[in-house]
Design a protein around this motif. Structure first.
Motif, PDB file in Angstrom:
ATOM      1  N   VAL A  57      -3.451   6.371  -4.950  1.00 17.68           N
ATOM      2  CA  VAL A  57      -3.444   5.254  -4.010  1.00 17.68           C
ATOM      3  C   VAL A  57      -3.069   4.007  -4.806  1.00 17.68           C
ATOM      4  CG1 VAL A  57      -4.831   3.875  -2.426  1.00 17.68           C
ATOM      5  CG2 VAL A  57      -5.250   6.331  -2.625  1.00 17.68           C
ATOM      6  N   PHE A  97       6.524   8.444   5.628  1.00 16.36           N
ATOM      7  CA  PHE A  97       6.746   9.326   4.496  1.00 16.36           C
ATOM      8  C   PHE A  97       8.213   9.380   4.108  1.00 16.36           C
ATOM      9  CE2 PHE A  97       2.830  11.708   3.640  1.00 16.36           C
ATOM     10  CZ  PHE A  97       2.048  11.307   4.702  1.00 16.36           C
ATOM     11  N   GLY A  98       8.440   9.582   2.805  1.00 15.48           N
ATOM     12  CA  GLY A  98       9.756   9.965   2.346  1.00 15.48           C
ATOM     13  C   GLY A  98      10.011  11.435   2.657  1.00 15.48           C
ATOM     14  N   GLU A 108       2.388   2.456   3.760  1.00 15.67           N
ATOM     15  CA  GLU A 108       1.650   1.981   4.928  1.00 15.67           C
ATOM     16  C   GLU A 108       2.288   0.681   5.372  1.00 15.67           C
ATOM     17  OE1 GLU A 108      -2.534   1.937   4.266  1.00 15.67           O
ATOM     18  OE2 GLU A 108      -2.906   0.565   5.913  1.00 15.67           O
ATOM     19  N   PHE A 111       5.377  13.846  -2.091  1.00 19.08           N
ATOM     20  CA  PHE A 111       5.760  12.860  -1.083  1.00 19.08           C
ATOM     21  C   PHE A 111       5.175  11.498  -1.433  1.00 19.08           C
ATOM     22  CE2 PHE A 111       7.592  15.456   2.221  1.00 19.08           C
ATOM     23  CZ  PHE A 111       6.987  16.696   2.084  1.00 19.08           C
ATOM     24  N   ARG A 144       0.858  -1.189   0.000  1.00 21.19           N
ATOM     25  CA  ARG A 144       0.000   0.000   0.000  1.00 21.19           C
ATOM     26  C   ARG A 144       0.891   1.234   0.000  1.00 21.19           C
ATOM     27  NH1 ARG A 144      -5.352  -1.054   2.371  1.00 21.19           N
ATOM     28  NH2 ARG A 144      -5.557  -3.312   2.522  1.00 21.19           N
ATOM     29  N   SER A 165      -1.367  22.163   3.114  1.00 22.98           N
ATOM     30  CA  SER A 165      -1.355  20.784   3.592  1.00 22.98           C
ATOM     31  C   SER A 165      -1.162  19.813   2.436  1.00 22.98           C
ATOM     32  CB  SER A 165      -2.649  20.484   4.336  1.00 22.98           C
ATOM     33  OG  SER A 165      -2.534  19.246   5.012  1.00 22.98           O
ATOM     34  N   LEU A 166      -1.288  18.542   2.719  1.00 22.22           N
ATOM     35  CA  LEU A 166      -1.031  17.509   1.727  1.00 22.22           C
ATOM     36  C   LEU A 166      -2.311  17.143   0.991  1.00 22.22           C
ATOM     37  CD1 LEU A 166       1.025  16.913   4.282  1.00 22.22           C
ATOM     38  CD2 LEU A 166       1.658  15.016   2.832  1.00 22.22           C
ATOM     39  N   TYR A 190       0.348  13.857  12.912  1.00 17.92           N
ATOM     40  CA  TYR A 190       1.716  13.817  12.392  1.00 17.92           C
ATOM     41  C   TYR A 190       2.392  15.144  12.721  1.00 17.92           C
ATOM     42  CZ  TYR A 190       0.337   9.856   9.386  1.00 17.92           C
ATOM     43  OH  TYR A 190      -0.103   8.638   8.912  1.00 17.92           O
ATOM     44  N   GLN A 226       2.231  18.643  -1.971  1.00 17.48           N
ATOM     45  CA  GLN A 226       2.147  19.726  -0.994  1.00 17.48           C
ATOM     46  C   GLN A 226       2.657  21.012  -1.628  1.00 17.48           C
ATOM     47  OE1 GLN A 226       4.568  19.484   2.646  1.00 17.48           O
ATOM     48  NE2 GLN A 226       2.814  20.234   3.806  1.00 17.48           N
ATOM     49  N   TYR A 233       1.371  12.031  -2.385  1.00 16.96           N
ATOM     50  CA  TYR A 233       0.741  13.280  -1.995  1.00 16.96           C
ATOM     51  C   TYR A 233       1.490  14.440  -2.632  1.00 16.96           C
ATOM     52  CZ  TYR A 233      -1.888  10.953   1.767  1.00 16.96           C
ATOM     53  OH  TYR A 233      -2.744  10.161   2.491  1.00 16.96           O
ATOM     54  N   LYS A 274      -0.299   3.364  10.130  1.00 15.56           N
ATOM     55  CA  LYS A 274       0.410   4.623  10.008  1.00 15.56           C
ATOM     56  C   LYS A 274       1.161   4.681   8.691  1.00 15.56           C
ATOM     57  CE  LYS A 274       4.263   2.964  12.827  1.00 15.56           C
ATOM     58  NZ  LYS A 274       4.855   3.072  14.178  1.00 15.56           N
ATOM     59  N   LEU A 275       1.330   5.891   8.204  1.00 11.15           N
ATOM     60  CA  LEU A 275       2.068   6.122   6.973  1.00 11.15           C
ATOM     61  C   LEU A 275       3.477   6.577   7.324  1.00 11.15           C
ATOM     62  CD1 LEU A 275      -0.534   8.021   4.758  1.00 11.15           C
ATOM     63  CD2 LEU A 275      -0.065   5.570   4.882  1.00 11.15           C
ATOM     64  N   SER A 285      -3.998  14.375  -1.532  1.00 11.83           N
ATOM     65  CA  SER A 285      -3.838  13.002  -2.007  1.00 11.83           C
ATOM     66  C   SER A 285      -3.880  12.967  -3.535  1.00 11.83           C
ATOM     67  CB  SER A 285      -4.961  12.136  -1.431  1.00 11.83           C
ATOM     68  OG  SER A 285      -4.850  10.809  -1.896  1.00 11.83           O
ATOM     69  N   PHE A 330       4.793  10.296  11.902  1.00 13.90           N
ATOM     70  CA  PHE A 330       3.651   9.793  12.653  1.00 13.90           C
ATOM     71  C   PHE A 330       3.823  10.032  14.152  1.00 13.90           C
ATOM     72  CE2 PHE A 330       0.254   7.009  13.808  1.00 13.90           C
ATOM     73  CZ  PHE A 330       0.698   6.300  14.905  1.00 13.90           C
ATOM     74  N   GLY A 340      -5.544  17.760   7.225  1.00 14.23           N
ATOM     75  CA  GLY A 340      -5.970  19.117   7.501  1.00 14.23           C
ATOM     76  C   GLY A 340      -4.887  20.111   7.143  1.00 14.23           C
ATOM     77  N   TYR A 355       1.092   5.514  -1.190  1.00 14.50           N
ATOM     78  CA  TYR A 355       0.305   6.710  -1.479  1.00 14.50           C
ATOM     79  C   TYR A 355       1.239   7.827  -1.941  1.00 14.50           C
ATOM     80  CZ  TYR A 355      -2.891   4.104   1.559  1.00 14.50           C
ATOM     81  OH  TYR A 355      -3.673   3.128   2.123  1.00 14.50           O
ATOM     82  N   GLY A 362       3.409  26.093   2.230  1.00 21.68           N
ATOM     83  CA  GLY A 362       2.518  26.605   3.262  1.00 21.68           C
ATOM     84  C   GLY A 362       1.162  25.928   3.316  1.00 21.68           C
TER      85      GLY A 362
END
Lengths: 111, 115
Positions: free
Chosen positions: A48, A101-102, A92, A88, A31, A42-43, B35, A37, A35, A98-99, A45, B45, B107, A33, A40
């Motif tokens: 998937v 991230f790179g 999972e 990014f 799994r 948020s991420l 996070y 960004q 994203y 939890k994810l 999606s 996380f 968010g 994902y 300033g």
């Protein structure tokens, strides 16, 4: 412990060119994902990817997953300035929610 | 529909003070995550809630950090005796398992600055 590595960390490319961002991870997972960004913000999606060989496309972006190689790619076709952002990948962990991230790839598309 | 909301958007505090950061997830999402994102890094996380209970708090850096979700919706991240190293953007995400996968929606974040 699952580790996720992206490369390159920074990419400056001209409009109209193609390029690929790579995401390697260290333990089994199917799994992944992607994203986006903006500064300033948020991420958001993008994709998937849930199984070996999965391929998803949206506009000029195409993502794929090879679980045997523990590798995902994000391919950019004929880049345009609007694609400038940080991308990014996040993996999972098996049996976890939890994810991980790179570090992100900061993409700058120049006119 | 409405996305994940977080308040405040910015918080400046002094070293040693206590802060609370709030997250309101997407309606109907049972899973909620916190996070922390430092400048130039990917999110790390902190904690995951399924309903009211913390299912995984393995990412909380130390016992100064605590989070609650008493009614299974809104969550509060609490940081005691803040330190300068706590300065970061704190992101909240929520997910449902519609479709059998765990796509997390984030968010806008709370930017915490500890002076």
């Amino acid at each position: 412990e699952l580790k996720v590595e992206q490369n390159p960390l920074f990419l400056s490319m001209q409009e109209g060119k193609n390029y690929t961002i790579y995401c390697n991870y260290s333990t089994t997972s199917d799994r992944l994902y992607w994203y986006r960004q903006d500064p300033g913000k948020s991420l958001e999606s993008l994709f998937v990817l849930l199984s070996n060989g999965a391929v998803k496309q949206e506009g000029r972006l195409m993502a794929s997953l090879d679980t045997k190689a523990r590798l995902s790619t994000l391919h950019i076709t004929a880049a345009v300035h609007d694609l400038s952002a940080t991308y990014f990948c996040a993996v999972e962990e098996d049996s976890s929610y939890k994810l991980i991230f790179g570090s992100g790839t900061r993409l700058l598309v120049r006119p | 529909g409405a996305g994940v909301s977080q308040t405040p958007s910015n918080k400046v505090t002094e070293k040693g003070k206590y802060v609370e950061l709030r997250c309101d997830p997407i309606s109907g999402h049972t899973a909620l995550y916190w996070y922390r994102q430092s400048l130039g890094q990917g999110p790390e996380f902190l904690i995951y809630f399924q309903g009211t209970g913390a299912a995984d708090d393995s990412g909380l850096p130390n016992d100064r950090f605590f989070a609650v979700r008493p009614e299974g919706s809104v969550s509060t991240l609490k940081i005691q005796r803040t330190e300068r190293g706590d300065s970061a953007v704190y992101l909240c995400a929520s997910s449902s398992w519609t479709g059998g996968y765990n796509e997390q929606f984030f968010g806008p974040g709370t930017r915490l600055t500890v002076l």
